[in-house]
Enzyme design. Structure first.
Site, PDB file in Angstrom:
ATOM      1  N   ARG A  41      -4.113 -84.974  19.949  1.00 25.45           N
ATOM      2  CA  ARG A  41      -4.222 -86.436  19.996  1.00 25.45           C
ATOM      3  C   ARG A  41      -3.453 -87.072  18.841  1.00 25.45           C
ATOM      4  NH1 ARG A  41      -8.312 -89.822  17.975  1.00 25.45           N
ATOM      5  NH2 ARG A  41      -9.770 -88.070  17.803  1.00 25.45           N
ATOM      6  N   TYR A  94       7.458-106.804  33.976  1.00 26.37           N
ATOM      7  CA  TYR A  94       6.669-105.914  34.831  1.00 26.37           C
ATOM      8  C   TYR A  94       5.243-106.448  34.897  1.00 26.37           C
ATOM      9  CZ  TYR A  94       3.633-102.041  36.003  1.00 26.37           C
ATOM     10  OH  TYR A  94       2.642-101.286  36.565  1.00 26.37           O
ATOM     11  N   ASP A 166      11.524-104.301  26.156  1.00 27.42           N
ATOM     12  CA  ASP A 166      11.334-103.310  27.215  1.00 27.42           C
ATOM     13  C   ASP A 166      12.720-102.916  27.727  1.00 27.42           C
ATOM     14  OD1 ASP A 166      10.821-101.867  29.510  1.00 27.42           O
ATOM     15  OD2 ASP A 166       9.348-103.274  30.318  1.00 27.42           O
ATOM     16  N   LYS A 191       9.892 -93.661  34.454  1.00 22.88           N
ATOM     17  CA  LYS A 191      11.014 -94.084  35.290  1.00 22.88           C
ATOM     18  C   LYS A 191      12.273 -93.279  34.966  1.00 22.88           C
ATOM     19  CE  LYS A 191       8.062 -97.489  36.286  1.00 22.88           C
ATOM     20  NZ  LYS A 191       6.669 -97.523  35.775  1.00 22.88           N
TER      21      LYS A 191
END
Length: 377
Positions: A41, A94, A166, A191
């Protein structure tokens, strides 16, 4: 990350925890930000390797990886604002980003002003003394509007705010926002960076001191990327320039082919000379990507029939994969935003977003034109 002797592909380090040889070493590892040898983590060798490659691609000092693109931007925003702060964001993002800004942040006393991304002065007018972040996306999802990254980043800097860009649609092959003044750049690495529809990941790149602040929040939110997905992401990056070259070629070919068809009312693609911001795109992009949005004259029914008629392309969420994926934004956005927030994000009912894969260009164009030809006159 060291490779196994003779291994061409790096190993997957599946361990969730790592042993230390002394109390001092254990403490040092526990306190190390973005480390790779304490607890997964907190970081993992696979994270460190792929983050290093991503930082180099974006021209950043360092990078972090997350379990998804939304985990990335949510963690970054929560780390960098507090109650009473203000965020400026463009209207077209988005769909998950407006949901974060309009639905989640107000619960913590943080408010957002959305502006037309094509109007740089609108960003300037929206700035307040308490503005801490400016969020941009260029090209935008799904209409492929272009934000003037240099101008908006300069406005944010003058106002004492950080700009987060982004870069999912463009990829660092086509655009590098940090070179135009953005402070941080993020991706849904699910993506183009992954590129094969087989992983979920996100990345944030920028200065180490800012990412230190984000890391402190990241270990609380726990949106950790699994070692296998980190390895798959590194696999995808090996072919990124080759894939993007074909995505660019297919996107441009589809844009030109569809704009000439009588069933098409409009085509949105920054590589077309008549795109309203083609000049800005040309100045800050080396290629225009594989996503093309087309508005069909027949509206909602025509959009649905067009997608049904495709043979190579698949109706699916997401984009940037080796296969062509097609989606109807007016349908998809309803699952993300409240009805009163759809507005501009819903776009026209006949809008279809086509994410061109890396198939043969002629085959892909033929498939799209054949489906358009079959639409009722």
């Amino acid at each position: 990350m060291p490779r196994a002797a003779g291994a061409v592909s790096p190993p997957i380090v599946q361990s969730s925890t790592f042993a230390a040889d002394s109390a001092q070493e254990f403490t040092e590892r526990a306190l190390e930000r973005r480390g790779s040898g304490f607890y997964t983590r907190y970081g993992n060798p696979n994270h460190a390797q792929v983050a290093s490659v991503l930082a180099d691609l974006e021209g950043a000092e360092t990078a972090m990886v997350f379990a998804s693109g939304m985990a990335t931007i949510t963690t970054a925003v929560l780390a960098l604002v507090r109650s009473g702060d203000h965020v400026v964001a463009q209207q077209r993002h988005y769909g998950g980003v407006p949901s974060l800004l309009l639905n989640l942040l107000p619960k913590f006393g943080v408010h957002c002003t959305q502006v037309d991304q094509t109007d740089t002065e609108a960003f300037a007018a929206a700035m307040r003394p308490e503005t801490r972040l400016v969020l941009v996306e260029s090209p935008s999802n799904p209409l492929l509007d272009i934000t003037d990254l240099r101008a908006v980043s300069a406005l944010a800097r003058d106002a004492g705010a950080l700009t987060i860009a982004d870069n999912t649609f463009a990829t660092p092959v086509n655009s590098r926002p940090l070179a135009f003044g953005a402070d941080l750049v993020w991706h849904s690495a699910t993506k183009y960076l992954g590129g094969h529809s087989d992983l979920s990941a996100g990345v944030l790149a920028g200065p180490a001191d800012v990412l230190d602040r984000v890391w402190d929040t990241a270990i609380i939110t726990g949106a950790v990327l699994g070692p296998v997905d980190a390895w798959l992401l590194l696999r995808g990056l090996r072919t990124l320039p080759l894939r993007v070259r074909q995505h660019n070629s297919n996107g441009l070919a589809l844009a030109h082919a569809m704009r000439a068809h009588p069933a098409v009312a409009a085509v949105h693609y920054p590589g077309l000379p008549d795109h309203p911001a083609h000049g800005v795109a040309a100045a800050q992009m080396d290629g225009y990507g594989g996503v093309v949005s087309v508005e069909l004259a027949g509206g909602y029914d025509a959009a649905d029939r067009f997608i049904d008629g495709l043979r190579l392309a698949r109706r699916a969420a997401s984009l940037g994969s080796v296969e062509t994926l097609v989606v109807h934004p007016a349908t998809m956005w309803q699952a993300i935003l409240r009805p009163d927030q759809l507005g501009d994000a819903a776009m026209s009912p006949g809008l279809v977003r086509v994410s061109a894969g890396i198939e043969d260009t002629d085959d892909l164009v033929d498939d799209v034109i054949r489906s358009l030809d079959a639409l009722p006159g």
